[in-house]
Motif scaffolding. Sequence first.
Motif, PDB file in Angstrom:
ATOM      1  N   GLY A 193      17.083 -33.840  37.738  1.00 55.90           N
ATOM      2  CA  GLY A 193      16.724 -32.967  38.847  1.00 55.90           C
ATOM      3  C   GLY A 193      16.583 -33.701  40.172  1.00 55.90           C
ATOM      4  O   GLY A 193      17.250 -33.377  41.146  1.00 55.90           O
ATOM      5  N   CYS A 194      15.713 -34.745  40.192  1.00 56.19           N
ATOM      6  CA  CYS A 194      15.428 -35.445  41.452  1.00 56.19           C
ATOM      7  C   CYS A 194      15.908 -36.885  41.468  1.00 56.19           C
ATOM      8  O   CYS A 194      15.850 -37.546  42.500  1.00 56.19           O
ATOM      9  CB  CYS A 194      13.925 -35.404  41.737  1.00 56.19           C
ATOM     10  N   GLY A 195      16.362 -37.387  40.323  1.00 50.40           N
ATOM     11  CA  GLY A 195      16.826 -38.776  40.278  1.00 50.40           C
ATOM     12  C   GLY A 195      15.722 -39.785  40.105  1.00 50.40           C
ATOM     13  O   GLY A 195      15.968 -40.995  40.162  1.00 50.40           O
ATOM     14  N   GLY A 196      14.503 -39.327  39.900  1.00 50.72           N
ATOM     15  CA  GLY A 196      13.387 -40.242  39.715  1.00 50.72           C
ATOM     16  C   GLY A 196      13.483 -41.007  38.408  1.00 50.72           C
ATOM     17  O   GLY A 196      14.103 -40.542  37.446  1.00 50.72           O
ATOM     18  N   GLU A 197      12.869 -42.202  38.359  1.00 51.35           N
ATOM     19  CA  GLU A 197      12.926 -43.038  37.162  1.00 51.35           C
ATOM     20  C   GLU A 197      12.065 -42.437  36.047  1.00 51.35           C
ATOM     21  O   GLU A 197      10.947 -41.980  36.287  1.00 51.35           O
ATOM     22  CB  GLU A 197      12.437 -44.448  37.479  1.00 51.35           C
ATOM     23  N   LEU A 198      12.589 -42.432  34.820  1.00 53.58           N
ATOM     24  CA  LEU A 198      11.884 -41.912  33.650  1.00 53.58           C
ATOM     25  C   LEU A 198      11.621 -43.025  32.667  1.00 53.58           C
ATOM     26  O   LEU A 198      12.232 -44.090  32.728  1.00 53.58           O
ATOM     27  CB  LEU A 198      12.728 -40.822  32.962  1.00 53.58           C
TER      28      LEU A 198
END
Length: 215
Positions: A193-198
């Motif tokens: 969705g936002c490209g944030g690190e998981l």
Amino acid sequence: MDELDRLFGLLVTALARETRVAVPFPAAEVYERLVPYRSNRSHLNVATHQDYEMAVLRLLAGERGYVQLEPENVREAMQREIATINPDPAYFRSFPDAQVMVNGRAAERVLLADRAYAPTNAEEEEEELSDATGENPVPLPFIPPDAFRVPREHDSASATQCEYCGGVLPSNRDVRFCPHCGQPRAGDLKCQGCGGELDVGWAYCLACGRATGFE
């Protein structure tokens, strides 16, 4: 937090006391010695022995990426059992010698959380751990700061070692997943969705709340 999270936390704490979080061990040790039902029922907050066994089955099957079970065919068999309409909670007892490897990063989070909530006042800690008479305080188990780290011969080699299992990674290739345990390299998992690190095992993105699909 559910019984699976609590089971993993108790398992990591038990392994940390023996300074062997990063060392593979037989699956039977989970329910026979490290986190047995009789002495951990209240901590796990489970109503029945079957609930406990189901939590063990989920853990060994690799749910949330807490542990890696080998051989692969045994792990897949447990995953298929969980997917059935009426799974056998004690199915894992058929494979007592399967080897369990704890996810190092998940273990690190457990140990850091334990330290964050540990008493800071020595006098209050002694009072809390005393028995009903105020005597014979129970000593808090010592957990070494590096208990969850994979032993390495040289720190300079850490760049070519897997953050999870310590396996040596090819230095002449673009490595995104460990060829030994299958876990992704740090920073490679991104939210769609936002490209944030998981991180492995997260059900939702911390930045936008989108489901990751890991569960």
